[in-house]
Design a protein around this motif. Sequence first.
Motif, PDB file in Angstrom:
ATOM      1  N   TYR A  82     -16.396   8.496   8.114  1.00 33.50           N
ATOM      2  CA  TYR A  82     -16.949   7.951   6.880  1.00 33.50           C
ATOM      3  C   TYR A  82     -15.863   8.067   5.812  1.00 33.50           C
ATOM      4  N   PHE A  83     -15.416   6.916   5.321  1.00 36.36           N
ATOM      5  CA  PHE A  83     -14.258   6.858   4.440  1.00 36.36           C
ATOM      6  C   PHE A  83     -14.597   6.041   3.203  1.00 36.36           C
ATOM      7  N   LEU A  84     -14.479   6.652   2.038  1.00 36.87           N
ATOM      8  CA  LEU A  84     -14.666   5.917   0.781  1.00 36.87           C
ATOM      9  C   LEU A  84     -13.497   4.954   0.656  1.00 36.87           C
ATOM     10  N   TRP A  85     -13.758   3.706   0.966  1.00 35.50           N
ATOM     11  CA  TRP A  85     -12.719   2.684   1.078  1.00 35.50           C
ATOM     12  C   TRP A  85     -12.367   2.129  -0.296  1.00 35.50           C
ATOM     13  N   LEU A 120     -14.131  11.087   3.651  1.00 36.12           N
ATOM     14  CA  LEU A 120     -12.702  11.005   3.367  1.00 36.12           C
ATOM     15  C   LEU A 120     -12.436   9.956   2.290  1.00 36.12           C
ATOM     16  N   VAL A 121     -11.319  10.117   1.602  1.00 38.57           N
ATOM     17  CA  VAL A 121     -10.836   9.150   0.629  1.00 38.57           C
ATOM     18  C   VAL A 121      -9.316   9.309   0.580  1.00 38.57           C
ATOM     19  N   SER A 122      -8.619   8.300   0.107  1.00 33.72           N
ATOM     20  CA  SER A 122      -7.172   8.434  -0.067  1.00 33.72           C
ATOM     21  C   SER A 122      -6.757   7.746  -1.363  1.00 33.72           C
ATOM     22  N   GLN A 125      -0.239   8.585  -4.607  1.00 34.35           N
ATOM     23  CA  GLN A 125       0.092   9.693  -5.510  1.00 34.35           C
ATOM     24  C   GLN A 125       1.017   9.272  -6.638  1.00 34.35           C
ATOM     25  N   GLU A 126       1.988   8.429  -6.345  1.00 32.56           N
ATOM     26  CA  GLU A 126       3.050   8.154  -7.306  1.00 32.56           C
ATOM     27  C   GLU A 126       2.611   7.353  -8.520  1.00 32.56           C
ATOM     28  N   VAL A 127       1.453   6.732  -8.462  1.00 33.10           N
ATOM     29  CA  VAL A 127       1.007   5.894  -9.569  1.00 33.10           C
ATOM     30  C   VAL A 127       0.434   6.765 -10.687  1.00 33.10           C
ATOM     31  N   PRO A 128       0.935   6.610 -11.920  1.00 35.74           N
ATOM     32  CA  PRO A 128       0.377   7.378 -13.039  1.00 35.74           C
ATOM     33  C   PRO A 128      -1.115   7.077 -13.199  1.00 35.74           C
ATOM     34  N   GLY A 129      -1.889   8.106 -13.466  1.00 34.80           N
ATOM     35  CA  GLY A 129      -3.322   7.916 -13.637  1.00 34.80           C
ATOM     36  C   GLY A 129      -4.078   7.793 -12.329  1.00 34.80           C
ATOM     37  N   ASN A 130      -3.465   8.235 -11.218  1.00 37.36           N
ATOM     38  CA  ASN A 130      -4.141   8.134  -9.923  1.00 37.36           C
ATOM     39  C   ASN A 130      -5.443   8.946  -9.954  1.00 37.36           C
ATOM     40  N   PRO A 131      -6.391   8.627  -9.058  1.00 37.54           N
ATOM     41  CA  PRO A 131      -7.701   9.269  -9.117  1.00 37.54           C
ATOM     42  C   PRO A 131      -7.792  10.642  -8.451  1.00 37.54           C
ATOM     43  N   GLY A 132      -6.684  11.218  -8.020  1.00 33.45           N
ATOM     44  CA  GLY A 132      -6.716  12.525  -7.363  1.00 33.45           C
ATOM     45  C   GLY A 132      -7.479  13.581  -8.149  1.00 33.45           C
ATOM     46  N   PRO A 133      -7.167  13.798  -9.436  1.00 36.25           N
ATOM     47  CA  PRO A 133      -7.895  14.811 -10.208  1.00 36.25           C
ATOM     48  C   PRO A 133      -9.395  14.512 -10.318  1.00 36.25           C
ATOM     49  N   PHE A 134      -9.756  13.244 -10.408  1.00 35.69           N
ATOM     50  CA  PHE A 134     -11.172  12.846 -10.449  1.00 35.69           C
ATOM     51  C   PHE A 134     -11.871  13.285  -9.162  1.00 35.69           C
ATOM     52  N   TYR A 135     -11.247  12.991  -8.012  1.00 35.80           N
ATOM     53  CA  TYR A 135     -11.850  13.366  -6.727  1.00 35.80           C
ATOM     54  C   TYR A 135     -11.895  14.886  -6.562  1.00 35.80           C
ATOM     55  N   GLU A 136     -10.864  15.575  -7.044  1.00 32.59           N
ATOM     56  CA  GLU A 136     -10.874  17.042  -6.951  1.00 32.59           C
ATOM     57  C   GLU A 136     -12.053  17.632  -7.731  1.00 32.59           C
ATOM     58  N   GLY A 144      -3.559  17.284   3.591  1.00 30.57           N
ATOM     59  CA  GLY A 144      -2.167  17.382   4.008  1.00 30.57           C
ATOM     60  C   GLY A 144      -1.725  16.143   4.784  1.00 30.57           C
ATOM     61  N   GLU A 145      -2.672  15.264   5.093  1.00 24.40           N
ATOM     62  CA  GLU A 145      -2.350  14.029   5.806  1.00 24.40           C
ATOM     63  C   GLU A 145      -1.905  12.955   4.823  1.00 24.40           C
ATOM     64  N   VAL A 146      -1.025  12.087   5.304  1.00 28.33           N
ATOM     65  CA  VAL A 146      -0.577  10.935   4.535  1.00 28.33           C
ATOM     66  C   VAL A 146      -0.754   9.705   5.416  1.00 28.33           C
ATOM     67  N   GLU A 147      -1.451   8.701   4.901  1.00 29.50           N
ATOM     68  CA  GLU A 147      -1.612   7.429   5.607  1.00 29.50           C
ATOM     69  C   GLU A 147      -0.882   6.375   4.804  1.00 29.50           C
ATOM     70  N   GLY A 148       0.199   5.838   5.387  1.00 28.19           N
ATOM     71  CA  GLY A 148       1.028   4.913   4.627  1.00 28.19           C
ATOM     72  C   GLY A 148       1.639   5.673   3.471  1.00 28.19           C
ATOM     73  N   ASN A 149       1.364   5.235   2.255  1.00 31.82           N
ATOM     74  CA  ASN A 149       1.842   5.964   1.074  1.00 31.82           C
ATOM     75  C   ASN A 149       0.674   6.615   0.316  1.00 31.82           C
ATOM     76  N   GLU A 150      -0.423   6.887   1.046  1.00 31.56           N
ATOM     77  CA  GLU A 150      -1.605   7.446   0.404  1.00 31.56           C
ATOM     78  C   GLU A 150      -1.910   8.843   0.928  1.00 31.56           C
ATOM     79  N   LEU A 151      -2.262   9.739   0.001  1.00 34.61           N
ATOM     80  CA  LEU A 151      -2.667  11.096   0.328  1.00 34.61           C
ATOM     81  C   LEU A 151      -4.155  11.108   0.676  1.00 34.61           C
ATOM     82  N   VAL A 152      -4.502  11.780   1.768  1.00 33.93           N
ATOM     83  CA  VAL A 152      -5.893  11.810   2.229  1.00 33.93           C
ATOM     84  C   VAL A 152      -6.584  13.052   1.667  1.00 33.93           C
TER      85      VAL A 152
END
Length: 157
Positions: A82-85, A120-122, A125-136, A144-152
């Motif tokens: 199940y992946f938040l696409w 799961l979601v990905s 990382q390199e884009v300013p304002g990425n949603p990582g902190p929102f998901y955290e 620790g996984e990376v798919e393409g250029n996306e952090l999982v």
Amino acid sequence: MTEALEKPGRDAVVSLREITKETLRPFLNMKVAKPQEEMVANNAVSIAQAHFEPKAWFRGIYADETPVGFIMLFDDPDEPVYFLWRLMVAEQFQGMGYGRKAINHLVEYVKIRPGAKELLVSHVQEVPGNPGPFYEKLGFEYTGEVEGNELVMRLTL
């Protein structure tokens, strides 16, 4: 001619609803803030992809009766994965808590899916304002996984 949408308040009831041919237009017209265009596909592309992917589950995000965003899940109970696409909240509705509430609804849906143990979601990382902190803030943790250029990230259910 596009109707102007009345902006619901922070206390609006958020729901996820099926998008039909009758309700499609507002979702096609939604836009994210300019810097976010690099991070999420527009809804027309997402809806087209969903129609060609049998494991796609997608809904319109509503605040009260106003369409405010779009959410899409890769829903594979056979694996089970199940992946938040996709998650997008239109620019004028951001910062109102609607994205958080929509993900909470999605989590409740995923919890009743066969074998669901995580969501799961990905994100890039390199884009300013990425949603990582929102998901955290919602409890997702980096795998620790990376798919393409996306952090999982993973949310244990």
